[in-house]
Design a protein around this motif. Structure first.
Motif, PDB file in Angstrom:
ATOM      1  N   ILE A  94      34.607  30.929  42.364  1.00 53.35           N
ATOM      2  CA  ILE A  94      35.857  30.653  41.650  1.00 53.35           C
ATOM      3  C   ILE A  94      35.968  31.608  40.453  1.00 53.35           C
ATOM      4  CG2 ILE A  94      34.783  28.808  40.225  1.00 53.35           C
ATOM      5  CD1 ILE A  94      37.497  27.313  40.644  1.00 53.35           C
ATOM      6  N   ASP A  95      37.147  32.160  40.262  1.00 57.78           N
ATOM      7  CA  ASP A  95      37.431  33.021  39.104  1.00 57.78           C
ATOM      8  C   ASP A  95      36.811  34.418  39.147  1.00 57.78           C
ATOM      9  OD1 ASP A  95      39.179  31.491  37.817  1.00 57.78           O
ATOM     10  OD2 ASP A  95      37.878  30.882  36.167  1.00 57.78           O
ATOM     11  N   ALA A  96      36.226  34.816  40.265  1.00 58.10           N
ATOM     12  CA  ALA A  96      35.654  36.165  40.335  1.00 58.10           C
ATOM     13  C   ALA A  96      36.756  37.224  40.356  1.00 58.10           C
ATOM     14  CB  ALA A  96      34.785  36.304  41.575  1.00 58.10           C
ATOM     15  N   GLY A  97      37.964  36.772  40.746  1.00 58.97           N
ATOM     16  CA  GLY A  97      39.084  37.716  40.744  1.00 58.97           C
ATOM     17  C   GLY A  97      39.618  38.027  42.133  1.00 58.97           C
ATOM     18  N   LYS A  98      39.439  37.096  43.067  1.00 56.80           N
ATOM     19  CA  LYS A  98      39.943  37.337  44.431  1.00 56.80           C
ATOM     20  C   LYS A  98      41.452  37.503  44.442  1.00 56.80           C
ATOM     21  CE  LYS A  98      38.592  33.472  45.975  1.00 56.80           C
ATOM     22  NZ  LYS A  98      37.955  32.915  44.793  1.00 56.80           N
ATOM     23  N   THR A  99      42.125  36.553  43.767  1.00 53.04           N
ATOM     24  CA  THR A  99      43.589  36.585  43.822  1.00 53.04           C
ATOM     25  C   THR A  99      44.116  37.835  43.120  1.00 53.04           C
ATOM     26  OG1 THR A  99      43.537  34.193  43.842  1.00 53.04           O
ATOM     27  CG2 THR A  99      45.653  35.208  43.377  1.00 53.04           C
ATOM     28  N   THR A 100      43.535  38.161  41.974  1.00 54.63           N
ATOM     29  CA  THR A 100      43.965  39.353  41.236  1.00 54.63           C
ATOM     30  C   THR A 100      43.765  40.600  42.111  1.00 54.63           C
ATOM     31  OG1 THR A 100      43.255  38.232  39.234  1.00 54.63           O
ATOM     32  CG2 THR A 100      43.673  40.575  39.037  1.00 54.63           C
ATOM     33  N   THR A 101      42.653  40.653  42.821  1.00 52.47           N
ATOM     34  CA  THR A 101      42.389  41.793  43.701  1.00 52.47           C
ATOM     35  C   THR A 101      43.411  41.836  44.842  1.00 52.47           C
ATOM     36  OG1 THR A 101      40.056  41.550  43.141  1.00 52.47           O
ATOM     37  CG2 THR A 101      40.560  42.935  45.038  1.00 52.47           C
ATOM     38  N   ARG A 155      47.485  25.797  37.792  1.00 50.03           N
ATOM     39  CA  ARG A 155      46.056  25.733  37.484  1.00 50.03           C
ATOM     40  C   ARG A 155      45.374  27.081  37.560  1.00 50.03           C
ATOM     41  NH1 ARG A 155      44.548  19.852  39.104  1.00 50.03           N
ATOM     42  NH2 ARG A 155      46.629  19.051  39.388  1.00 50.03           N
ATOM     43  N   GLY A 156      46.074  28.091  38.077  1.00 43.78           N
ATOM     44  CA  GLY A 156      45.475  29.432  38.186  1.00 43.78           C
ATOM     45  C   GLY A 156      44.329  29.467  39.183  1.00 43.78           C
ATOM     46  N   ILE A 157      44.367  28.587  40.190  1.00 45.13           N
ATOM     47  CA  ILE A 157      43.305  28.621  41.206  1.00 45.13           C
ATOM     48  C   ILE A 157      43.937  28.701  42.585  1.00 45.13           C
ATOM     49  CG2 ILE A 157      41.590  27.328  39.895  1.00 45.13           C
ATOM     50  CD1 ILE A 157      42.443  24.856  41.595  1.00 45.13           C
ATOM     51  N   THR A 158      43.169  29.121  43.550  1.00 40.37           N
ATOM     52  CA  THR A 158      43.655  29.177  44.926  1.00 40.37           C
ATOM     53  C   THR A 158      43.221  27.910  45.652  1.00 40.37           C
ATOM     54  OG1 THR A 158      43.286  31.531  44.823  1.00 40.37           O
ATOM     55  CG2 THR A 158      43.658  30.605  46.996  1.00 40.37           C
ATOM     56  N   ILE A 159      44.163  27.271  46.323  1.00 40.36           N
ATOM     57  CA  ILE A 159      43.836  26.024  47.020  1.00 40.36           C
ATOM     58  C   ILE A 159      43.945  26.226  48.530  1.00 40.36           C
ATOM     59  CG2 ILE A 159      44.505  23.627  47.383  1.00 40.36           C
ATOM     60  CD1 ILE A 159      45.658  23.854  44.444  1.00 40.36           C
ATOM     61  N   THR A 166      40.983  33.332  50.142  1.00 37.72           N
ATOM     62  CA  THR A 166      40.468  31.962  50.272  1.00 37.72           C
ATOM     63  C   THR A 166      40.092  31.386  48.911  1.00 37.72           C
ATOM     64  OG1 THR A 166      38.277  32.856  50.530  1.00 37.72           O
ATOM     65  CG2 THR A 166      39.483  32.407  52.543  1.00 37.72           C
ATOM     66  N   PRO A 167      40.115  30.065  48.786  1.00 39.10           N
ATOM     67  CA  PRO A 167      39.777  29.476  47.495  1.00 39.10           C
ATOM     68  C   PRO A 167      38.290  29.515  47.205  1.00 39.10           C
ATOM     69  CG  PRO A 167      40.455  27.791  49.068  1.00 39.10           C
ATOM     70  CD  PRO A 167      40.444  29.073  49.799  1.00 39.10           C
ATOM     71  N   GLY A 168      37.930  29.483  45.916  1.00 37.19           N
ATOM     72  CA  GLY A 168      36.517  29.521  45.554  1.00 37.19           C
ATOM     73  C   GLY A 168      35.955  28.144  45.244  1.00 37.19           C
ATOM     74  N   ASP A 226      35.475  45.848  33.282  1.00 42.07           N
ATOM     75  CA  ASP A 226      36.020  46.077  31.935  1.00 42.07           C
ATOM     76  C   ASP A 226      35.534  45.012  30.952  1.00 42.07           C
ATOM     77  OD1 ASP A 226      37.717  44.292  33.620  1.00 42.07           O
ATOM     78  OD2 ASP A 226      38.695  43.953  31.688  1.00 42.07           O
ATOM     79  N   ARG A 227      34.858  43.966  31.447  1.00 38.92           N
ATOM     80  CA  ARG A 227      34.476  42.867  30.544  1.00 38.92           C
ATOM     81  C   ARG A 227      33.194  43.174  29.786  1.00 38.92           C
ATOM     82  NH1 ARG A 227      34.056  37.166  33.028  1.00 38.92           N
ATOM     83  NH2 ARG A 227      33.120  36.874  30.980  1.00 38.92           N
ATOM     84  N   MET A 228      33.100  42.613  28.595  1.00 40.71           N
ATOM     85  CA  MET A 228      31.874  42.756  27.791  1.00 40.71           C
ATOM     86  C   MET A 228      30.694  42.228  28.590  1.00 40.71           C
ATOM     87  SD  MET A 228      31.229  42.844  24.133  1.00 40.71           S
ATOM     88  CE  MET A 228      30.929  41.198  23.569  1.00 40.71           C
TER      89      MET A 228
END
Ligand SMILES: Nc1nc2c(ncn2[C@@H]2O[C@H](COP(=O)(O)OP(=O)(O)OP(=O)(O)O)[C@@H](O)[C@H]2O)c(=O)[nH]1
Length: 710
Positions: free
Chosen positions: A40-47, A80-84, A103-105, A159-161
């Motif tokens: 979850i939140d690894a960035g699948k949807t953004t990718t 919710r900013g998540i994939t269901i 797919t959802p995480g 790009d993240r710290m």
């Protein structure tokens, strides 16, 4: 890169007259069915959003964080900013047709991952460059292993710290035991992350800053990274040569390894699951997505690269297997049902062989019924395009199919085949739900029925004794989303009770039961006598129904009624009305009368005989067990372990990861309600955890009565 075929039957586009119909826009070799899988939140949807943008599918990039992502089209996903749900979409890149399933995480929606993996040919695993391999990444990785899905890995968020590409590759090798090999290196990290080095072409890539990274500039490798790039390229070639003889020969040869030979060998090794190529980037900052698409095209399999699909219990040669070809008999699998706001009931289908045509009669070997296809669609996240044919290797949607459900094979009546069904986990959590007013009663029943049809891990039933409507699912979030959808999509007001454990029942020994049904209804007599045997079928193996009796004793015409009666009776156990699982039921005897037996009589006899047999077979109450993974600082480990002990937890292992201790334990679901709050107070908020359903185990005998009397 195109691999030139020596096969004379292939034309310049790589199409093959034995396999490919004239109407198809893309030859089979240019089709990719891929999934995007991750924590979850690894960035699948953004990718995925970037993929759609660069491939020209959308003209504006939708962002997850402001709720405009195209792939997350359900309102609950946007809020919710998540994939269901797993969204399916088709896009085109370098003249290839790429069908993507995002797919959802979240573990509650793991069913979506499972069914997607079943129908995909390859996957891109997205990992966070900071978080690395997280528990859910392990879960989806294992699921992909189960279906032997060839994979690429994309280390996102460079790009993240704290981003550390090399650490993630290392974790993939250590934690996932994946044959991960870098095929790119990042240039810089966190705020200095600029672009990447492609170890195959030995070029550096920069991405334009002003037009969403659309322009890729190829430049020389920065001087301070030249030695690293050489070393990692050498490692890449060595690792591929270890598993690919052709490359080994080229490697030993003085002429060295050419770019095209390396790509071809890497493709073979990836498809064979011997290598997982690792790529790098930052989807949010528009870096690295186009090379990822290039790799999907050059390294992941087309439908021609995967083995032919096999039929289950083949009755003839023709039912053994089907190859990816438009001219083989029609063979497809329904992997998802959805209710669509615009088109109604939608069955998502993967066509493995043959052509699925609008207006055609298709056959369902499970129900032994035929149905005509009214409409066929190609799916683009939130809109649908009407099409006339889905060719071999493609994924699409059939509208209004009433006789098909998830896991069903689609074939032609005169050329049947049955593909293996998709296995789904048993729901673990339950909740009572009731309409707010009597006016909502029927609408609630309809809504629940619709939702259960879409989602095999969501169940609904009426409690035998209390008459309450019970819903069951994979977790609290799952049921919360269902309630929200009932309210918003179906406009039904309903009250829900507290989440509770979804218990199950099974048998612990062999047992038999007999029943004779004899009744006169109107002026017709109905007679049926039946004897059934039950026994444990092994944990997690589900129920099976089989016949060990000749057609003379129980004629074939009554078997469907018997099967239905048994299946129905298995839904309510004998201890506390919980569904019976992991039980083998065998019809071992009975009697039919020539004149006055009926399917209805056998159905009723089956229900009663089954109950009797289960009572004789040492019925047991089962409870869901969750696998908990807790990451805690060392100083709180003692408290965490003590607490797990008091929750009937069984520790599997404790290992160190970075500065934390990672504890894995099996804990009954009944003991982990509200765990988030207790873990927070035990560890001053410094520990985190994830959990997923693992198995159903017998409830300790001293606790059974208390549960059943509740
Ligand atoms: N800094 C940074 N943030 C990113 C990057 N990619 C995604 N994000 C952010 O990370 C968060 C999660 O991204 P998603 O794309 O929703 O991740 P997901 O894996 O699809 O998550 P689920 O759909 O919930 O499973 C969002 O706030 C994104 O904006 C990236 O490359 N860099």
């Amino acid at each position: 890169m195109t691999v030139v075929s020596k096969d004379k039957r292939k034309d310049a586009n790589g199409s093959d007259s034995r396999r490919e119909a004239e109407g198809r826009a893309h030859p089979l070799a240019s089709v990719r069915n891929i999934g995007i899988i991750a924590h979850i939140d690894a960035g699948k949807t953004t990718t995925s959003e970037r993929i759609l943008y660069y491939s020209g599918k959308v003209h504006k990039i939708g962002e997850v964080h402001d709720g405009t992502a195209t792939m997350d089209w359900m309102i609950q996903e946007q809020e919710r900013g998540i994939t269901i749900t797993s969204a399916a979409t088709t896009c085109f890149w370098q003249d290839h047709q790429i069908n993507i399933i995002d797919t959802p995480g979240h573990v509650d929606f793991t069913v979506e991952v499972e069914r997607s993996l079943r129908v995909l040919d390859g996957a891109v695993g997205v990992l966070c460059a900071v978080g690395g391999v997280q528990p859910q990444s392990e879960t989806v990785w294992r699921q992909a292993n189960k279906y032997s899905v060839p994979r690429l890995a994309f280390v996102n968020k460079m790009d993240r710290m704290g981003a550390d590409f090399y650490n993630v590759v290392d974790q993939m090798q250590q934690k996932l035991k994946a044959p991960a090999v870098a095929i790119q290196l990042p240039i810089g990290a966190a705020e200095t992350f600029k672009g990447l080095i492609d170890l195959i072409s030995m070029k550096a890539m920069h991405f334009s800053e002003d037009d969403m990274g659309s322009k890729v500039e190829y430049v020389d490798i920065p001087a301070d990274m030249a030695a690293d790039a050489e070393a990692y390229r050498a490692e890449l070639i060595e690792k591929v040569a270890e598993v690919d003889e052709e490359l080994l020969e080229a490697y030993m040869d003085d002429a060295g390894v050419s770019e095209s030979a390396l790509i071809a060998a890497l493709r073979r090794a990836t498809i064979a699951n011997d290598i997982v190529p690792v790529l790098v980037g930052s989807s949010l900052k528009n870096k690295g997505v186009q090379p990822l698409l290039d790799a999907v095209v050059s390294l992941l399999p087309s439908p021609l690269d995967i083995p032919a699909v096999e039929g289950v219990n083949p009755k003839s040669e023709k039912e053994l297997s089907r190859e990816a070809s438009d001219f083989e008999p029609l063979t497809g699998l329904v992997f998802k049902m959805a209710t669509d706001k615009f088109v109604g009931k939608l069955a998502f289908v993967r066509v493995y062989a043959g052509q699925l045509k609008k207006g055609q009669n298709i056959y369902n070997p499970r129900t032994k019924k035929r149905e005509r296809i009214g409409r066929l669609l190609r799916l683009h996240a939130n809109h649908r395009e009407d099409i006339d044919v889905l060719y071999a290797g493609e994924i699409g949607g059939m509208v209004g199919q009433k006789l098909f459900t998830t896991g069903d094979t689609v074939c032609a009546e005169n050329d049947p085949i049955v593909l293996e069904n998709i296995e789904f986990p048993e729901p673990v959590i339950s909740m009572a739900i009731e309409p707010k007013s009597t006016a909502d009663k029927d609408a609630l029943v309809d809504a629940l029925k619709d939702l259960a049809e879409e989602d095999p891990t969501f169940r609904t039933s009426i409690h035998d004794e209390t008459g309450q409507t019970i819903i069951e699912g994979m977790g609290e979030l799952h049921l919360e989303i269902i309630r929200d959808r009932i309210l918003r999509e179906y406009k039904v007001q309903a009250n829900a009770g507290k989440p509770m454990v979804a218990y199950r029942e099974s048998v612990s020994a062999k047992g038999e039961g007999s029943f004779t049904f004899e009744r006169t209804i109107g002026d017709e007599n109905h007679f049926a006598a039946l004897t059934l045997a039950v026994e444990p079928n092994g944990a997690g193996a589900g129920n099976i129904i089989q016949f060990d009796v000749s057609g003379k004793i129980i004629p074939d015409e009554y078997r469907k009624g018997i099967e239905e009666g048994i299946a129905d009776a298995l839904l309510t156990g004998v201890l506390g009305n919980y569904a019976i699982i992991d039980t083998a039921v065998t019809v071992i005897g009975g009697q039919a009368h020539d004149m006055d037996s009926s399917e209805m009589a056998f159905r009723s006899a089956a229900v009663m005989a089954l109950r009797e047999a289960v009572v004789q077979a040492g019925p047991v109450l089962l409870e869901p067990i969750m696998l908990l993974e807790i990451e805690s600082p060392e100083e709180h480990l003692g408290d965490v372990m003590g607490d797990l002990n008091s929750r009937r937890g069984r520790i599997r292992e404790i290992k160190a990861s970075n500065d934390l201790q990672v504890v894995q334990a099996d804990v009954p679901l009944a003991e982990v309600f509200g765990y988030a709050t207790s873990l927070r107070s035990l560890t001053k908020g410094r520990a985190s955890y994830s959990m997923e359903p693992q198995a159903f185990d017998p409830v300790p005998s001293h606790m059974t009565d208390a549960i059943l009397n509740r």
